[in-house]
Design a protein around this motif. Structure first.
Motif, PDB file in Angstrom:
ATOM      1  N   ILE A 138      43.786  36.884  40.870  1.00 23.96           N
ATOM      2  CA  ILE A 138      43.050  36.438  42.058  1.00 23.96           C
ATOM      3  C   ILE A 138      43.384  34.971  42.251  1.00 23.96           C
ATOM      4  CG2 ILE A 138      40.781  36.140  43.089  1.00 23.96           C
ATOM      5  CD1 ILE A 138      39.800  38.402  41.258  1.00 23.96           C
ATOM      6  N   GLY A 139      44.208  34.692  43.256  1.00 22.31           N
ATOM      7  CA  GLY A 139      44.703  33.329  43.428  1.00 22.31           C
ATOM      8  C   GLY A 139      45.577  32.968  42.239  1.00 22.31           C
ATOM      9  N   ASP A 140      45.210  31.880  41.551  1.00 26.72           N
ATOM     10  CA  ASP A 140      45.956  31.458  40.359  1.00 26.72           C
ATOM     11  C   ASP A 140      45.308  31.968  39.074  1.00 26.72           C
ATOM     12  OD1 ASP A 140      47.712  30.024  41.953  1.00 26.72           O
ATOM     13  OD2 ASP A 140      46.475  28.210  41.894  1.00 26.72           O
ATOM     14  N   LEU A 141      44.245  32.731  39.195  1.00 24.27           N
ATOM     15  CA  LEU A 141      43.482  33.146  38.016  1.00 24.27           C
ATOM     16  C   LEU A 141      43.740  34.607  37.684  1.00 24.27           C
ATOM     17  CD1 LEU A 141      40.109  31.459  39.012  1.00 24.27           C
ATOM     18  CD2 LEU A 141      41.845  30.552  37.465  1.00 24.27           C
ATOM     19  N   GLU A 142      43.789  34.879  36.386  1.00 22.61           N
ATOM     20  CA  GLU A 142      43.988  36.256  35.933  1.00 22.61           C
ATOM     21  C   GLU A 142      42.700  36.771  35.299  1.00 22.61           C
ATOM     22  OE1 GLU A 142      46.578  37.759  32.460  1.00 22.61           O
ATOM     23  OE2 GLU A 142      47.899  37.901  34.204  1.00 22.61           O
ATOM     24  N   CYS A 143      42.392  38.019  35.557  1.00 26.57           N
ATOM     25  CA  CYS A 143      41.218  38.626  34.944  1.00 26.57           C
ATOM     26  C   CYS A 143      41.540  40.089  34.643  1.00 26.57           C
ATOM     27  CB  CYS A 143      40.002  38.521  35.865  1.00 26.57           C
ATOM     28  SG  CYS A 143      40.190  39.405  37.429  1.00 26.57           S
ATOM     29  N   THR A 144      40.577  40.789  34.070  1.00 29.37           N
ATOM     30  CA  THR A 144      40.729  42.211  33.798  1.00 29.37           C
ATOM     31  C   THR A 144      39.694  42.975  34.605  1.00 29.37           C
ATOM     32  OG1 THR A 144      41.467  41.719  31.543  1.00 29.37           O
ATOM     33  CG2 THR A 144      40.776  43.979  32.005  1.00 29.37           C
ATOM     34  N   ALA A 145      40.125  44.025  35.283  1.00 32.35           N
ATOM     35  CA  ALA A 145      39.218  44.864  36.067  1.00 32.35           C
ATOM     36  C   ALA A 145      38.871  46.102  35.253  1.00 32.35           C
ATOM     37  CB  ALA A 145      39.872  45.259  37.385  1.00 32.35           C
ATOM     38  N   TRP A 146      37.590  46.255  34.956  1.00 27.58           N
ATOM     39  CA  TRP A 146      37.088  47.460  34.296  1.00 27.58           C
ATOM     40  C   TRP A 146      36.469  48.355  35.364  1.00 27.58           C
ATOM     41  CZ3 TRP A 146      33.663  44.800  29.995  1.00 27.58           C
ATOM     42  CH2 TRP A 146      34.495  44.132  29.085  1.00 27.58           C
ATOM     43  N   GLN A 147      36.721  49.663  35.289  1.00 29.54           N
ATOM     44  CA  GLN A 147      36.142  50.591  36.256  1.00 29.54           C
ATOM     45  C   GLN A 147      35.513  51.798  35.561  1.00 29.54           C
ATOM     46  OE1 GLN A 147      38.935  51.692  39.319  1.00 29.54           O
ATOM     47  NE2 GLN A 147      38.936  49.665  40.237  1.00 29.54           N
ATOM     48  N   TRP A 148      34.362  52.217  36.107  1.00 31.62           N
ATOM     49  CA  TRP A 148      33.650  53.396  35.601  1.00 31.62           C
ATOM     50  C   TRP A 148      33.324  54.342  36.760  1.00 31.62           C
ATOM     51  CZ3 TRP A 148      32.445  48.473  33.907  1.00 31.62           C
ATOM     52  CH2 TRP A 148      32.438  48.236  32.511  1.00 31.62           C
ATOM     53  N   PRO A 149      33.407  55.650  36.552  1.00 31.38           N
ATOM     54  CA  PRO A 149      32.930  56.598  37.562  1.00 31.38           C
ATOM     55  C   PRO A 149      31.404  56.694  37.520  1.00 31.38           C
ATOM     56  CG  PRO A 149      33.718  57.790  35.644  1.00 31.38           C
ATOM     57  CD  PRO A 149      33.961  56.322  35.367  1.00 31.38           C
ATOM     58  N   LEU A 150      30.807  56.948  38.670  1.00 26.22           N
ATOM     59  CA  LEU A 150      29.367  57.195  38.767  1.00 26.22           C
ATOM     60  C   LEU A 150      29.165  58.487  39.550  1.00 26.22           C
ATOM     61  CD1 LEU A 150      28.049  53.613  39.671  1.00 26.22           C
ATOM     62  CD2 LEU A 150      27.973  54.729  37.439  1.00 26.22           C
ATOM     63  N   PRO A 151      28.426  59.459  39.014  1.00 29.90           N
ATOM     64  CA  PRO A 151      28.288  60.751  39.670  1.00 29.90           C
ATOM     65  C   PRO A 151      27.802  60.683  41.116  1.00 29.90           C
ATOM     66  CG  PRO A 151      27.475  60.894  37.425  1.00 29.90           C
ATOM     67  CD  PRO A 151      27.788  59.446  37.677  1.00 29.90           C
ATOM     68  N   LEU A 152      26.949  59.704  41.427  1.00 25.28           N
ATOM     69  CA  LEU A 152      26.410  59.619  42.796  1.00 25.28           C
ATOM     70  C   LEU A 152      27.487  59.390  43.836  1.00 25.28           C
ATOM     71  CD1 LEU A 152      23.092  57.566  43.020  1.00 25.28           C
ATOM     72  CD2 LEU A 152      23.561  59.862  43.876  1.00 25.28           C
ATOM     73  N   TRP A 153      28.501  58.618  43.476  1.00 27.64           N
ATOM     74  CA  TRP A 153      29.559  58.265  44.421  1.00 27.64           C
ATOM     75  C   TRP A 153      30.900  58.658  43.801  1.00 27.64           C
ATOM     76  CZ3 TRP A 153      25.688  54.435  43.410  1.00 27.64           C
ATOM     77  CH2 TRP A 153      24.784  54.237  44.455  1.00 27.64           C
ATOM     78  N   ALA A 154      31.256  59.936  43.947  1.00 24.67           N
ATOM     79  CA  ALA A 154      32.441  60.466  43.260  1.00 24.67           C
ATOM     80  C   ALA A 154      33.727  59.771  43.690  1.00 24.67           C
ATOM     81  CB  ALA A 154      32.552  61.967  43.512  1.00 24.67           C
ATOM     82  N   ASP A 155      33.794  59.296  44.943  1.00 26.99           N
ATOM     83  CA  ASP A 155      35.025  58.663  45.422  1.00 26.99           C
ATOM     84  C   ASP A 155      35.000  57.139  45.273  1.00 26.99           C
ATOM     85  OD1 ASP A 155      33.062  58.338  47.310  1.00 26.99           O
ATOM     86  OD2 ASP A 155      34.350  58.732  49.039  1.00 26.99           O
ATOM     87  N   LEU A 156      34.020  56.625  44.535  1.00 24.99           N
ATOM     88  CA  LEU A 156      33.950  55.195  44.256  1.00 24.99           C
ATOM     89  C   LEU A 156      33.986  54.968  42.748  1.00 24.99           C
ATOM     90  CD1 LEU A 156      31.090  54.105  46.707  1.00 24.99           C
ATOM     91  CD2 LEU A 156      33.554  53.945  47.090  1.00 24.99           C
ATOM     92  N   ARG A 157      34.202  53.726  42.365  1.00 26.03           N
ATOM     93  CA  ARG A 157      34.101  53.321  40.973  1.00 26.03           C
ATOM     94  C   ARG A 157      33.282  52.033  40.915  1.00 26.03           C
ATOM     95  NH1 ARG A 157      35.515  57.669  40.644  1.00 26.03           N
ATOM     96  NH2 ARG A 157      37.243  58.615  39.495  1.00 26.03           N
ATOM     97  N   PHE A 158      32.524  51.878  39.819  1.00 28.02           N
ATOM     98  CA  PHE A 158      31.846  50.608  39.592  1.00 28.02           C
ATOM     99  C   PHE A 158      32.826  49.709  38.865  1.00 28.02           C
ATOM    100  CE2 PHE A 158      29.086  47.583  37.400  1.00 28.02           C
ATOM    101  CZ  PHE A 158      28.366  47.121  38.490  1.00 28.02           C
ATOM    102  N   LEU A 207      27.375  51.816  30.083  1.00 31.61           N
ATOM    103  CA  LEU A 207      28.284  52.750  30.749  1.00 31.61           C
ATOM    104  C   LEU A 207      29.358  53.316  29.826  1.00 31.61           C
ATOM    105  CD1 LEU A 207      28.739  50.775  34.094  1.00 31.61           C
ATOM    106  CD2 LEU A 207      27.256  52.753  33.679  1.00 31.61           C
ATOM    107  N   GLY A 208      29.470  52.775  28.622  1.00 25.65           N
ATOM    108  CA  GLY A 208      30.501  53.236  27.704  1.00 25.65           C
ATOM    109  C   GLY A 208      31.831  52.533  27.956  1.00 25.65           C
ATOM    110  N   ALA A 209      32.869  53.043  27.344  1.00 24.32           N
ATOM    111  CA  ALA A 209      34.206  52.460  27.548  1.00 24.32           C
ATOM    112  C   ALA A 209      34.638  52.691  28.989  1.00 24.32           C
ATOM    113  CB  ALA A 209      35.209  53.095  26.602  1.00 24.32           C
ATOM    114  N   PRO A 210      35.259  51.700  29.630  1.00 23.67           N
ATOM    115  CA  PRO A 210      35.699  51.897  31.016  1.00 23.67           C
ATOM    116  C   PRO A 210      36.691  53.051  31.138  1.00 23.67           C
ATOM    117  CG  PRO A 210      35.847  49.580  30.377  1.00 23.67           C
ATOM    118  CD  PRO A 210      35.576  50.355  29.127  1.00 23.67           C
ATOM    119  N   GLU A 211      36.665  53.700  32.288  1.00 28.60           N
ATOM    120  CA  GLU A 211      37.650  54.743  32.588  1.00 28.60           C
ATOM    121  C   GLU A 211      39.043  54.132  32.689  1.00 28.60           C
ATOM    122  OE1 GLU A 211      37.446  58.184  35.811  1.00 28.60           O
ATOM    123  OE2 GLU A 211      38.014  56.287  36.752  1.00 28.60           O
ATOM    124  N   SER A 212      39.090  52.895  33.206  1.00 28.89           N
ATOM    125  CA  SER A 212      40.384  52.201  33.309  1.00 28.89           C
ATOM    126  C   SER A 212      40.182  50.706  33.123  1.00 28.89           C
ATOM    127  CB  SER A 212      41.032  52.468  34.673  1.00 28.89           C
ATOM    128  OG  SER A 212      40.275  51.864  35.714  1.00 28.89           O
TER     129      SER A 212
END
Length: 198
Positions: free
Chosen positions: A86-106, A75-80
């Protein structure tokens, strides 16, 4: 000079191929929606089968790269990228746009050690969430698992029937105000179907 084997290297696995993988998982529940989406992508049934076959081979290969690096490769570099707790745990959320679902992100949630905790479709930042008030609003592909859980809280998670599938159990009214027990099934985080009991 050694003779060529005649085999051409496989073409790169692209974001288009990845969307076909998502659709393949959804085809069991909503073949009509999947067929329309496949046509919108200009892909054949054979293209979808081949993309899914190649994806499964990448995932299961003994030389497979990590899930996190596989998503970046496809998918390449994430858009964001954003820190998420989440609870006591920290993580990183990567998001990518997908043309099929313009108002969603993977979205992929990545732990500090690089492991992928979750991978699913979520509402895009700034996109309007659907109005979920009754059973009739719960149409296929209308909402994400997070949106349904918030709209019909308290919701209880159900075991998924396969990888990338999740379930939710909750109570929701119909258009006449009669409340029903609902079991909703999601694939890659997107609503696929509901089963209703009185």
């Amino acid at each position: 000079m050694p003779a060529s084997s005649g085999k051409r290297p496989a073409p790169p696995f692209t974001p288009l191929d990845f969307q076909l993988v998502l659709l393949r998982r959804m085809a069991d529940h909503n073949p009509g929606l999947v067929e329309d989406a496949r046509h919108a992508l200009g892909a054949s049934m054979g293209d979808m089968r081949e993309a899914n076959k190649r994806w499964q081979a990448m995932v299961r290969s003994r030389w497979a790269r990590s899930a996190a690096s596989r998503y970046r490769s496809v998918l390449g570099a994430p858009e964001s990228e954003a820190k998420r707790t989440i609870g006591d745990l920290e993580c990183t959320a990567w998001q990518w746009p997908l043309p099929l679902w313009a108002d969603l992100r993977f979205e992929v949630l990545v732990s500090p050690d690089g492991a992928v905790w979750n991978e699913w479709l979520v509402r895009a930042p700034g996109a309007a969430a659907p109005a979920l008030k009754t059973l009739e609003d719960l149409t296929p592909w209308s909402c994400t698992i997070d949106e349904a859980a918030h709209a019909f809280a308290p919701a209880r998670p159900l075991e998924g029937t396969a990888p990338t599938r999740w379930g939710l159990a909750f109570t929701a009214p119909d258009a006449h105000g009669v409340r029903h027990e609902v079991a909703a099934e999601f694939t890659w985080g997107l609503l696929q179907r509901t089963a209703v009991s009185d």
